[in-house]
Design an enzyme around this catalytic site. Structure first.
Site, PDB file in Angstrom:
ATOM      1  N   HIS A   1      20.575 -24.432  94.291  1.00 60.85           N
ATOM      2  CA  HIS A   1      20.840 -25.761  93.729  1.00 60.85           C
ATOM      3  C   HIS A   1      21.258 -25.588  92.269  1.00 60.85           C
ATOM      4  O   HIS A   1      20.760 -24.698  91.592  1.00 60.85           O
ATOM      5  CB  HIS A   1      19.575 -26.621  93.779  1.00 60.85           C
ATOM      6  CG  HIS A   1      19.633 -27.832  92.888  1.00 60.85           C
ATOM      7  ND1 HIS A   1      20.294 -28.977  93.259  1.00 60.85           N
ATOM      8  CD2 HIS A   1      19.165 -28.053  91.637  1.00 60.85           C
ATOM      9  CE1 HIS A   1      20.201 -29.866  92.264  1.00 60.85           C
ATOM     10  NE2 HIS A   1      19.521 -29.322  91.268  1.00 60.85           N
TER      11      HIS A   1
ATOM     12  N   ARG B   1      27.457 -24.534  87.573  1.00 65.13           N
ATOM     13  CA  ARG B   1      28.122 -25.031  88.783  1.00 65.13           C
ATOM     14  C   ARG B   1      29.286 -24.100  89.163  1.00 65.13           C
ATOM     15  O   ARG B   1      29.569 -23.895  90.340  1.00 65.13           O
ATOM     16  CB  ARG B   1      28.633 -26.465  88.583  1.00 65.13           C
ATOM     17  CG  ARG B   1      27.549 -27.519  88.397  1.00 65.13           C
ATOM     18  CD  ARG B   1      26.716 -27.787  89.621  1.00 65.13           C
ATOM     19  NE  ARG B   1      27.481 -28.178  90.774  1.00 65.13           N
ATOM     20  CZ  ARG B   1      26.969 -28.856  91.809  1.00 65.13           C
ATOM     21  NH1 ARG B   1      25.690 -29.220  91.825  1.00 65.13           N
ATOM     22  NH2 ARG B   1      27.711 -29.158  92.839  1.00 65.13           N
TER      23      ARG B   1
ATOM     24  N   LYS C   1      17.009 -21.596  97.135  1.00 61.55           N
ATOM     25  CA  LYS C   1      16.549 -22.388  98.282  1.00 61.55           C
ATOM     26  C   LYS C   1      15.861 -21.517  99.348  1.00 61.55           C
ATOM     27  O   LYS C   1      15.967 -20.285  99.325  1.00 61.55           O
ATOM     28  CB  LYS C   1      17.751 -23.155  98.855  1.00 61.55           C
ATOM     29  CG  LYS C   1      18.337 -24.185  97.866  1.00 61.55           C
ATOM     30  CD  LYS C   1      19.445 -25.016  98.511  1.00 61.55           C
ATOM     31  CE  LYS C   1      20.005 -26.034  97.528  1.00 61.55           C
ATOM     32  NZ  LYS C   1      21.034 -26.913  98.156  1.00 61.55           N
TER      33      LYS C   1
ATOM     34  N   TYR D   1      15.526 -34.972  96.115  1.00 62.95           N
ATOM     35  CA  TYR D   1      16.884 -35.307  96.557  1.00 62.95           C
ATOM     36  C   TYR D   1      17.009 -36.796  96.899  1.00 62.95           C
ATOM     37  O   TYR D   1      17.850 -37.188  97.727  1.00 62.95           O
ATOM     38  CB  TYR D   1      17.280 -34.448  97.756  1.00 62.95           C
ATOM     39  CG  TYR D   1      17.752 -33.049  97.391  1.00 62.95           C
ATOM     40  CD1 TYR D   1      18.942 -32.855  96.686  1.00 62.95           C
ATOM     41  CD2 TYR D   1      17.033 -31.913  97.754  1.00 62.95           C
ATOM     42  CE1 TYR D   1      19.391 -31.582  96.364  1.00 62.95           C
ATOM     43  CE2 TYR D   1      17.476 -30.633  97.439  1.00 62.95           C
ATOM     44  CZ  TYR D   1      18.659 -30.476  96.738  1.00 62.95           C
ATOM     45  OH  TYR D   1      19.119 -29.213  96.425  1.00 62.95           O
TER      46      TYR D   1
ATOM     47  N   ASN E   1      22.673 -23.532 101.712  1.00 64.68           N
ATOM     48  CA  ASN E   1      23.636 -22.995 100.746  1.00 64.68           C
ATOM     49  C   ASN E   1      23.011 -22.286  99.540  1.00 64.68           C
ATOM     50  O   ASN E   1      23.596 -22.247  98.463  1.00 64.68           O
ATOM     51  CB  ASN E   1      24.645 -24.067 100.334  1.00 64.68           C
ATOM     52  CG  ASN E   1      23.977 -25.264  99.699  1.00 64.68           C
ATOM     53  OD1 ASN E   1      22.786 -25.240  99.446  1.00 64.68           O
ATOM     54  ND2 ASN E   1      24.747 -26.297  99.416  1.00 64.68           N
TER      55      ASN E   1
ATOM     56  N   THR F   1      29.779 -26.675  97.245  1.00 67.30           N
ATOM     57  CA  THR F   1      28.646 -26.982  98.139  1.00 67.30           C
ATOM     58  C   THR F   1      28.816 -26.306  99.491  1.00 67.30           C
ATOM     59  O   THR F   1      27.863 -25.735 100.036  1.00 67.30           O
ATOM     60  CB  THR F   1      28.557 -28.515  98.342  1.00 67.30           C
ATOM     61  OG1 THR F   1      28.562 -29.155  97.064  1.00 67.30           O
ATOM     62  CG2 THR F   1      27.307 -28.898  99.108  1.00 67.30           C
TER      63      THR F   1
ATOM     64  N   ARG G   1      27.228 -18.869  96.137  1.00 67.59           N
ATOM     65  CA  ARG G   1      27.293 -19.434  97.491  1.00 67.59           C
ATOM     66  C   ARG G   1      28.262 -18.672  98.386  1.00 67.59           C
ATOM     67  O   ARG G   1      28.025 -18.514  99.580  1.00 67.59           O
ATOM     68  CB  ARG G   1      27.633 -20.922  97.424  1.00 67.59           C
ATOM     69  CG  ARG G   1      26.406 -21.769  97.024  1.00 67.59           C
ATOM     70  CD  ARG G   1      26.761 -23.192  96.714  1.00 67.59           C
ATOM     71  NE  ARG G   1      25.591 -24.060  96.600  1.00 67.59           N
ATOM     72  CZ  ARG G   1      25.614 -25.275  96.073  1.00 67.59           C
ATOM     73  NH1 ARG G   1      26.750 -25.771  95.605  1.00 67.59           N
ATOM     74  NH2 ARG G   1      24.512 -25.995  96.002  1.00 67.59           N
TER      75      ARG G   1
ATOM     76  N   PHE H   1      22.831 -36.688 106.269  1.00 71.18           N
ATOM     77  CA  PHE H   1      22.204 -35.364 106.316  1.00 71.18           C
ATOM     78  C   PHE H   1      20.837 -35.329 105.622  1.00 71.18           C
ATOM     79  O   PHE H   1      20.239 -34.260 105.496  1.00 71.18           O
ATOM     80  CB  PHE H   1      23.136 -34.310 105.703  1.00 71.18           C
ATOM     81  CG  PHE H   1      23.540 -34.597 104.273  1.00 71.18           C
ATOM     82  CD1 PHE H   1      22.703 -34.279 103.204  1.00 71.18           C
ATOM     83  CD2 PHE H   1      24.776 -35.180 103.998  1.00 71.18           C
ATOM     84  CE1 PHE H   1      23.081 -34.544 101.895  1.00 71.18           C
ATOM     85  CE2 PHE H   1      25.161 -35.446 102.684  1.00 71.18           C
ATOM     86  CZ  PHE H   1      24.303 -35.123 101.631  1.00 71.18           C
TER      87      PHE H   1
ATOM     88  N   GLU I   1      15.253 -33.019  86.385  1.00 76.32           N
ATOM     89  CA  GLU I   1      14.875 -32.037  87.406  1.00 76.32           C
ATOM     90  C   GLU I   1      13.957 -30.957  86.826  1.00 76.32           C
ATOM     91  O   GLU I   1      12.997 -30.534  87.480  1.00 76.32           O
ATOM     92  CB  GLU I   1      16.133 -31.422  88.014  1.00 76.32           C
ATOM     93  CG  GLU I   1      16.916 -32.447  88.846  1.00 76.32           C
ATOM     94  CD  GLU I   1      18.294 -31.981  89.294  1.00 76.32           C
ATOM     95  OE1 GLU I   1      18.979 -32.778  89.966  1.00 76.32           O
ATOM     96  OE2 GLU I   1      18.691 -30.834  88.973  1.00 76.32           O
TER      97      GLU I   1
HETATM   98  P1  ATP Z   1      22.763 -29.169  95.116  1.00 78.22           P
HETATM   99  O1  ATP Z   1      22.443 -30.579  94.637  1.00 78.22           O
HETATM  100  O2  ATP Z   1      21.716 -28.625  96.064  1.00 78.22           O
HETATM  101  O3  ATP Z   1      23.083 -28.241  93.992  1.00 78.22           O
HETATM  102  P2  ATP Z   1      25.473 -29.925  95.555  1.00 78.22           P
HETATM  103  O4  ATP Z   1      25.332 -30.665  94.264  1.00 78.22           O
HETATM  104  O5  ATP Z   1      26.526 -28.878  95.625  1.00 78.22           O
HETATM  105  O6  ATP Z   1      24.101 -29.250  95.984  1.00 78.22           O
HETATM  106  P3  ATP Z   1      25.078 -32.406  96.934  1.00 78.22           P
HETATM  107  O7  ATP Z   1      26.177 -33.307  97.329  1.00 78.22           O
HETATM  108  O8  ATP Z   1      24.221 -32.769  95.774  1.00 78.22           O
HETATM  109  O9  ATP Z   1      25.701 -30.946  96.758  1.00 78.22           O
HETATM  110  O10 ATP Z   1      24.159 -32.212  98.224  1.00 78.22           O
HETATM  111  C1  ATP Z   1      22.824 -31.740  98.104  1.00 78.22           C
HETATM  112  C2  ATP Z   1      22.523 -30.778  99.207  1.00 78.22           C
HETATM  113  O11 ATP Z   1      22.522 -31.474 100.434  1.00 78.22           O
HETATM  114  C3  ATP Z   1      23.562 -29.671  99.409  1.00 78.22           C
HETATM  115  O12 ATP Z   1      23.389 -28.571  98.560  1.00 78.22           O
HETATM  116  C4  ATP Z   1      23.307 -29.284 100.833  1.00 78.22           C
HETATM  117  O13 ATP Z   1      22.165 -28.431 100.949  1.00 78.22           O
HETATM  118  C5  ATP Z   1      23.003 -30.628 101.471  1.00 78.22           C
HETATM  119  N1  ATP Z   1      24.214 -31.222 102.035  1.00 78.22           N
HETATM  120  C6  ATP Z   1      25.229 -31.804 101.371  1.00 78.22           C
HETATM  121  N2  ATP Z   1      26.203 -32.223 102.191  1.00 78.22           N
HETATM  122  C7  ATP Z   1      25.779 -31.899 103.439  1.00 78.22           C
HETATM  123  C8  ATP Z   1      26.325 -32.071 104.742  1.00 78.22           C
HETATM  124  N3  ATP Z   1      27.494 -32.658 104.936  1.00 78.22           N
HETATM  125  N4  ATP Z   1      25.605 -31.594 105.798  1.00 78.22           N
HETATM  126  C9  ATP Z   1      24.404 -30.999 105.615  1.00 78.22           C
HETATM  127  N5  ATP Z   1      23.828 -30.805 104.400  1.00 78.22           N
HETATM  128  C10 ATP Z   1      24.503 -31.252 103.337  1.00 78.22           C
HETATM  129 MG    MG Z   2      23.779 -31.993  93.881  1.00 77.47          MG
END
Ligand code: ATP
Ligand code: MG
Length: 138
Positions: free
Chosen positions: A116, A86, A10, A50, A113, A92, A103, A58, A127
């Site tokens: 992805h 993962r 990212k 996304y 973070n 996350t 992370r 968010f 994706e």
């Molecule tokens: P990713 O899809 O990026 O791998 P993830 O699967 O761990 O992350 P998701 O729930 O899919 O988490 O959320 C996608 C992204 O949205 C997160 O990686 C983070 O950058 C952002 N995000 C998620 N929750 C929050 C939150 N509470 N506040 C701010 N940003 C958030």
């Molecule tokens: Mg995700």
């Protein structure tokens, strides 16, 4: 057992100069890079990627963050790729990420973070195809 997953390094990790270190960890964990490119997502493209989070509070912050600078997109191959990746990236929220995960080492917050990782085999395919044509997947 799934063979492929999709990742992005990212904009926060790119800006901090952590791309090489993260790619080294990915290789050291046994993943083979079968597609890779660096690019700058528009807000529109970041929102499309996304899109499943469109209704979340968010979402605006996420789109702004993901379009603030270049990312590295890649498709990774390994047995059990989705689940193992993962595990390698960690939770996350970096405050909850296990020791030694990407992370834990490189993420600053739940929003910024570092990486992805796809959450299912189906999404890994969707994706990967979002970023790479068939000719760019090896
Ligand atoms: P990713 O899809 O990026 O791998 P993830 O699967 O761990 O992350 P998701 O729930 O899919 O988490 O959320 C996608 C992204 O949205 C997160 O990686 C983070 O950058 C952002 N995000 C998620 N929750 C929050 C939150 N509470 N506040 C701010 N940003 C958030
Ligand atoms: Mg995700």
């Amino acid at each position: 057992m799934s063979k492929r997953t999709f990742t992005m390094i990212k904009p926060d990790a790119t800006a901090k100069g952590n791309t090489g270190a993260i790619l080294s960890m990915i290789n050291a964990a046994g993943f083979r890079i079968v597609a890779m490119k660096m690019l700058h997502l528009s807000a529109e493209k970041a929102g499309e990627f996304y899109g499943v989070h469109r209704e979340r509070p968010f979402f605006g912050e996420l789109v702004e963050f993901m379009s603030q600078g270049p990312i590295t997109a890649a498709i990774l191959e390994k047995d059990n790729a989705v689940e193992d990746f993962r595990k390698l990236i960690g939770a996350t929220n970096p405050a909850q990420a296990a020791e030694g995960t990407i992370r834990k080492l490189y993420a600053a917050s739940i929003g910024e973070n570092a990486v992805h990782g796809s959450d299912s085999n189906e999404n890994a395919l969707i994706e990967g195809d979002f970023f790479f044509s068939k000719l760019e997947q090896f």
